[in-house]
Design a protein around this motif. Structure first.
Motif, PDB file in Angstrom:
ATOM      1  N   LEU A 294       9.031 -66.762  19.129  1.00  0.00           N
ATOM      2  CA  LEU A 294       7.986 -66.301  19.797  1.00  0.00           C
ATOM      3  C   LEU A 294       7.608 -65.746  21.279  1.00  0.00           C
ATOM      4  CD1 LEU A 294       5.633 -66.492  16.012  1.00  0.00           C
ATOM      5  CD2 LEU A 294       6.714 -64.202  17.445  1.00  0.00           C
ATOM      6  N   ASN A 295       7.870 -66.855  21.866  1.00  0.00           N
ATOM      7  CA  ASN A 295       7.677 -67.368  23.298  1.00  0.00           C
ATOM      8  C   ASN A 295       8.278 -66.418  24.281  1.00  0.00           C
ATOM      9  OD1 ASN A 295       5.451 -68.788  23.124  1.00  0.00           O
ATOM     10  ND2 ASN A 295       6.084 -70.335  23.190  1.00  0.00           N
ATOM     11  N   GLY A 296       9.478 -65.758  23.817  1.00  0.00           N
ATOM     12  CA  GLY A 296      11.351 -65.713  24.687  1.00  0.00           C
ATOM     13  C   GLY A 296      12.213 -65.739  24.347  1.00  0.00           C
ATOM     14  N   TYR A 297      12.321 -67.339  23.573  1.00  0.00           N
ATOM     15  CA  TYR A 297      13.244 -67.468  23.672  1.00  0.00           C
ATOM     16  C   TYR A 297      14.669 -66.952  23.323  1.00  0.00           C
ATOM     17  CZ  TYR A 297      16.787 -71.715  22.557  1.00  0.00           C
ATOM     18  OH  TYR A 297      17.802 -72.694  21.753  1.00  0.00           O
ATOM     19  N   GLN A 304      10.486 -64.903  10.111  1.00  0.00           N
ATOM     20  CA  GLN A 304       9.302 -64.706   9.413  1.00  0.00           C
ATOM     21  C   GLN A 304       7.674 -64.873  10.220  1.00  0.00           C
ATOM     22  OE1 GLN A 304      10.273 -65.393   6.400  1.00  0.00           O
ATOM     23  NE2 GLN A 304      12.698 -64.896   7.609  1.00  0.00           N
ATOM     24  N   LEU A 305       7.620 -65.875  11.290  1.00  0.00           N
ATOM     25  CA  LEU A 305       5.883 -65.662  12.078  1.00  0.00           C
ATOM     26  C   LEU A 305       6.049 -64.221  12.604  1.00  0.00           C
ATOM     27  CD1 LEU A 305       5.851 -68.928  13.168  1.00  0.00           C
ATOM     28  CD2 LEU A 305       4.407 -68.128  11.017  1.00  0.00           C
ATOM     29  N   ARG A 306       7.339 -63.650  13.256  1.00  0.00           N
ATOM     30  CA  ARG A 306       7.266 -62.460  13.867  1.00  0.00           C
ATOM     31  C   ARG A 306       6.978 -61.167  12.482  1.00  0.00           C
ATOM     32  NH1 ARG A 306       9.207 -61.117  18.337  1.00  0.00           N
ATOM     33  NH2 ARG A 306      10.382 -63.103  18.396  1.00  0.00           N
ATOM     34  N   ALA A 307       7.613 -61.197  11.523  1.00  0.00           N
ATOM     35  CA  ALA A 307       7.374 -60.539  10.896  1.00  0.00           C
ATOM     36  C   ALA A 307       5.702 -60.610  10.336  1.00  0.00           C
ATOM     37  CB  ALA A 307       8.543 -60.762   9.903  1.00  0.00           C
ATOM     38  N   ARG A 308       5.318 -61.601  10.432  1.00  0.00           N
ATOM     39  CA  ARG A 308       4.023 -61.830  10.076  1.00  0.00           C
ATOM     40  C   ARG A 308       3.060 -61.631  10.733  1.00  0.00           C
ATOM     41  NH1 ARG A 308       7.750 -64.028   6.959  1.00  0.00           N
ATOM     42  NH2 ARG A 308       7.800 -64.020   4.429  1.00  0.00           N
ATOM     43  N   GLN A 521       5.032 -78.698  26.797  1.00  0.00           N
ATOM     44  CA  GLN A 521       3.938 -77.392  26.061  1.00  0.00           C
ATOM     45  C   GLN A 521       4.704 -77.253  24.886  1.00  0.00           C
ATOM     46  OE1 GLN A 521       2.190 -77.325  29.311  1.00  0.00           O
ATOM     47  NE2 GLN A 521       2.592 -74.942  28.444  1.00  0.00           N
ATOM     48  N   VAL A 522       3.795 -76.936  23.881  1.00  0.00           N
ATOM     49  CA  VAL A 522       3.940 -76.926  22.456  1.00  0.00           C
ATOM     50  C   VAL A 522       3.543 -75.757  21.969  1.00  0.00           C
ATOM     51  CG1 VAL A 522       4.207 -79.100  22.206  1.00  0.00           C
ATOM     52  CG2 VAL A 522       1.511 -77.898  21.860  1.00  0.00           C
ATOM     53  N   PRO A 523       3.912 -75.024  21.628  1.00  0.00           N
ATOM     54  CA  PRO A 523       3.641 -73.525  20.609  1.00  0.00           C
ATOM     55  C   PRO A 523       2.306 -73.458  19.710  1.00  0.00           C
ATOM     56  CG  PRO A 523       5.311 -74.565  19.051  1.00  0.00           C
ATOM     57  CD  PRO A 523       5.436 -75.591  19.870  1.00  0.00           C
ATOM     58  N   MET A 524       1.643 -73.010  19.522  1.00  0.00           N
ATOM     59  CA  MET A 524       0.122 -72.613  18.585  1.00  0.00           C
ATOM     60  C   MET A 524       0.756 -71.041  18.186  1.00  0.00           C
ATOM     61  SD  MET A 524      -3.265 -73.715  19.123  1.00  0.00           S
ATOM     62  CE  MET A 524      -3.904 -72.445  20.574  1.00  0.00           C
ATOM     63  N   VAL A 525       0.255 -70.461  16.728  1.00  0.00           N
ATOM     64  CA  VAL A 525       0.107 -69.495  16.222  1.00  0.00           C
ATOM     65  C   VAL A 525      -1.369 -69.516  15.643  1.00  0.00           C
ATOM     66  CG1 VAL A 525       2.370 -68.949  16.575  1.00  0.00           C
ATOM     67  CG2 VAL A 525       1.462 -69.481  14.127  1.00  0.00           C
ATOM     68  N   LEU A 526      -2.218 -68.269  15.325  1.00  0.00           N
ATOM     69  CA  LEU A 526      -2.707 -67.856  14.245  1.00  0.00           C
ATOM     70  C   LEU A 526      -2.813 -66.623  13.484  1.00  0.00           C
ATOM     71  CD1 LEU A 526      -5.896 -68.464  12.949  1.00  0.00           C
ATOM     72  CD2 LEU A 526      -6.864 -66.881  15.283  1.00  0.00           C
ATOM     73  N   TRP A 527      -2.913 -67.122  12.053  1.00  0.00           N
ATOM     74  CA  TRP A 527      -2.665 -66.138  11.413  1.00  0.00           C
ATOM     75  C   TRP A 527      -4.024 -66.098  10.325  1.00  0.00           C
ATOM     76  CZ3 TRP A 527      -3.614 -65.651   6.647  1.00  0.00           C
ATOM     77  CH2 TRP A 527      -3.480 -65.120   5.434  1.00  0.00           C
ATOM     78  N   THR A 528      -4.597 -64.704  10.330  1.00  0.00           N
ATOM     79  CA  THR A 528      -5.524 -64.553   9.453  1.00  0.00           C
ATOM     80  C   THR A 528      -5.126 -62.999   8.501  1.00  0.00           C
ATOM     81  OG1 THR A 528      -7.628 -64.572   8.908  1.00  0.00           O
ATOM     82  CG2 THR A 528      -7.370 -63.694  11.178  1.00  0.00           C
TER      83      THR A 528
END
Length: 584
Positions: A294-297, A304-308, A521-528
């Motif tokens: 999701l960060n452009g790698y 799966q996260l992108r789809a949600r 530098q680390v990833p972080m995501v939020l879903w609701t």
């Protein structure tokens, strides 16, 4: 009396030859004719000389110097390599070497004396060999926090670090010289005389070190100023000094003795006034931001996260470069902005504050524990009893967390905070963090000894592990999305990153001041769910916009308080990732 005839040689006055091994073996051929047997003769002659040397009592101070010199020469390849790369003149390198031998002999001499001399020095040789292996193969720097990491490594993690290369290295560079040292007799003197000689020796070593450093002070100190990590590469001094400092730091404080935090905390809304809220806070392990799809790698490691439709935070900084530092820090009101290890461990954590307001708090652990964060609220360790299919050889893949969450959802009541601590990408055995069906990127490194693998194979195994973590997160989100009886959210953030060979570094745990971005530098995501966001008065589009700004682990404290409508003077709206996006 019977007459024994004399031989012609005896008649000439020759004496009877002795029956020595050489005589019994027959005449000795010239060296030119003996070939490789000459080497045998040399060896056979050297062995008695070695045995004689081993039988001659050696002064204790001689052993101190010998062991010190061995350590500096045999265990410091990264250090000498860095000096060479930095362009240190030969004279500077010699002076540095003499100073280090003298300083280590001085250090050893402070506590290796009397009957403890040999045991202490033998232990030092083995410890030095162990440290040098990890310093050489993984570029590990042994500062205080690394010592804490080592002391708190669990058996499962320790087993993964064992390898044939490690055992051979320790055998040759630690055990073998220790055995040789054990064979050397030591001269014993009266206590008073031995004490005087030891004091004189320590003074001599101090003067020798000062003289060596002074002779090339300009070159040596310029090198140290230019490379702040240089002192952490000097083995075993780095281990010994850091271990002493670590021992002097305060250890875990019992929950009942911790300083209360946010004593004025209270919920402004409760499940009596609204739907119950459930926050699943997932702590990732060793995932770096630049390998996050999701960060452009370049690789889509997060399909799966992108789809949600999660909200992604592309610029997030960790509290530390190791779990030992990051976990207590991110759950603290102090955070990295006011970092103080002892103060953080002496205070209650975010979990204590949240639980005090009436929210149910649980920690589900598939890693190495909560590092004291959940001491006041409790922890459940993931085992095969929860999901046998996800576990093997005493360790479970992160799918076990999906099963554990499903079970908790069936019994959760009221507002609930569930912390899920993932196994994630914990190294060096990245290939053991995912099922074979997730080995998309090949070839993969299938050894915990990363030195045996090419870097692309290491990266492939690491990326496969992220791909699996993404799938687990997708399943966790699906479980939450299927429940309509409460307002649910999932917040994922990794504890720290990982080096995969950049700058010669592997794994993590570098001192924070010099740790590379790959470890911080680390990833972080939020879903609701959209209906949950509306129910809680949160504008998700606003959160997505705010997510593009820099964030850090320091945001976690305020974000969790904000999610449960907990009001306290300790709450900082600017640190709440949804603080400026609430419509209610």
């Amino acid at each position: 009396m019977r007459h024994v005839p004399r031989t012609p040689a005896q008649e000439r006055g020759a004496t009877t030859p002795s029956l020595s091994p050489r005589t019994l073996a027959g005449p000795v051929a010239p060296a030119s004719e003996r070939g490789h047997n000459g080497l045998t003769d040399i060896a056979s002659g050297a062995w008695p000389r070695l045995c004689a040397a081993l039988q001659r009592p050696c002064p204790p101070e001689g052993l101190l110097i010998a062991v010190s010199a061995w350590c500096i020469v045999s265990a410091n390849a990264p250090f000498w390599h860095d000096l060479h790369v930095a362009g240190a003149a030969p004279g500077v390198q010699v002076a540095f070497g003499v100073a280090l031998v003298a300083l280590h002999a001085l250090l050893f001499g402070l506590f290796a004396f009397g009957r403890a001399l040999k045991p202490v020095l033998c232990a030092l040789l083995v410890v030095t060999a162990l440290a040098s292996f990890f310093a050489t193969h993984y570029a590990v720097l042994f500062d205080v926090e690394m010592i804490h990491n080592v002391l708190r490594t669990n058996p499962a993690e320790s087993r993964e670090l064992l390898s044939a290369g490690l055992l051979l290295h320790v055998l040759l560079r630690g055990v073998a010289p220790a055995v040789l040292l054990a064979l050397v007799p030591v001269r014993r003197d009266a206590i008073g005389r031995a004490a005087v000689r030891r004091v004189a020796f320590l003074l001599a070593m101090a003067l020798l070190a000062a003289g060596a450093l002074g002779s090339a002070s300009q070159g040596i100190f310029s090198l140290v100023r230019a490379d702040h990590a240089l002192r952490y590469r000097i083995t075993p001094g780095n281990v010994l000094v850091s271990a002493v400092r670590a021992a002097g730091e305060r250890d875990e404080v019992p929950p009942g003795e911790r300083q209360p935090v946010a004593t004025d905390a209270r919920q402004t809304t409760t499940p009596v006034m609204r739907r119950p809220r459930l926050l699943v806070l997932v702590i990732g392990e060793t995932v770096r931001a630049d390998h996050w799809g999701l960060n452009g790698y370049a690789r889509d490691t997060t399909p799966q996260l992108r789809a949600r439709g999660v909200v992604n935070f592309p610029d997030v900084s960790a509290c530390g470069s190791s779990t030992e530092v990051s976990l207590p820090c991110m759950f603290s009101a102090l955070g990295r902005a006011h970092y103080d290890r002892d103060a953080i461990r002496a205070q209650q954590s975010l979990l204590d504050v949240v639980a005090r307001t009436g929210v149910t708090v649980d920690w589900l652990d598939n890693q190495s524990g909560c590092k004291g964060v959940c001491a006041g609220t409790g922890m459940e360790t993931m085992t095969a009893a929860i999901d046998p299919a996800a576990c093997r050889d005493g360790r479970c893949l992160d799918a076990v967390l999906v099963t554990a969450l499903r079970q908790r959802l069936d019994t959760a009541q009221g507002d609930t905070l569930l912390v899920l601590h993932m196994l994630g990408n914990h190294g060096p055995a990245y290939f053991e963090r995912y099922p074979e069906t997730f080995a998309r990127y090949r070839p993969t490194c299938t050894s915990a000894d990363l030195a045996r693998c090419a870097q692309p194979a290491i990266v492939n195994a690491y990326d496969n592990a992220i791909l699996y973590a993404d799938a687990v997160l997708g399943q966790l989100i699906d479980l939450l999305a299927a429940r309509t009886d409460r307002d649910s959210a999932l917040l994922y953030v990794s504890d720290h990153g990982e080096s995969l060979g950049e700058y010669g570094l592997f794994l993590h745990g570098a001192p924070y001041a010099i740790a590379p971005a790959q470890q911080l530098q680390v990833p972080m995501v939020l879903w609701t769910a959209a209906d949950s966001a509306r129910s809680m008065g949160v504008d998700l589009a606003c959160v997505a916009t705010a997510a593009q700004a820099p964030h850090s682990h320091d945001d976690l404290f305020a974000t969790v308080l904000g999610f449960f409508d907990i009001a306290t003077r300790a709450y900082d709206r600017r640190r709440d990732i949804a603080g400026g996006c609430r419509t209610g």
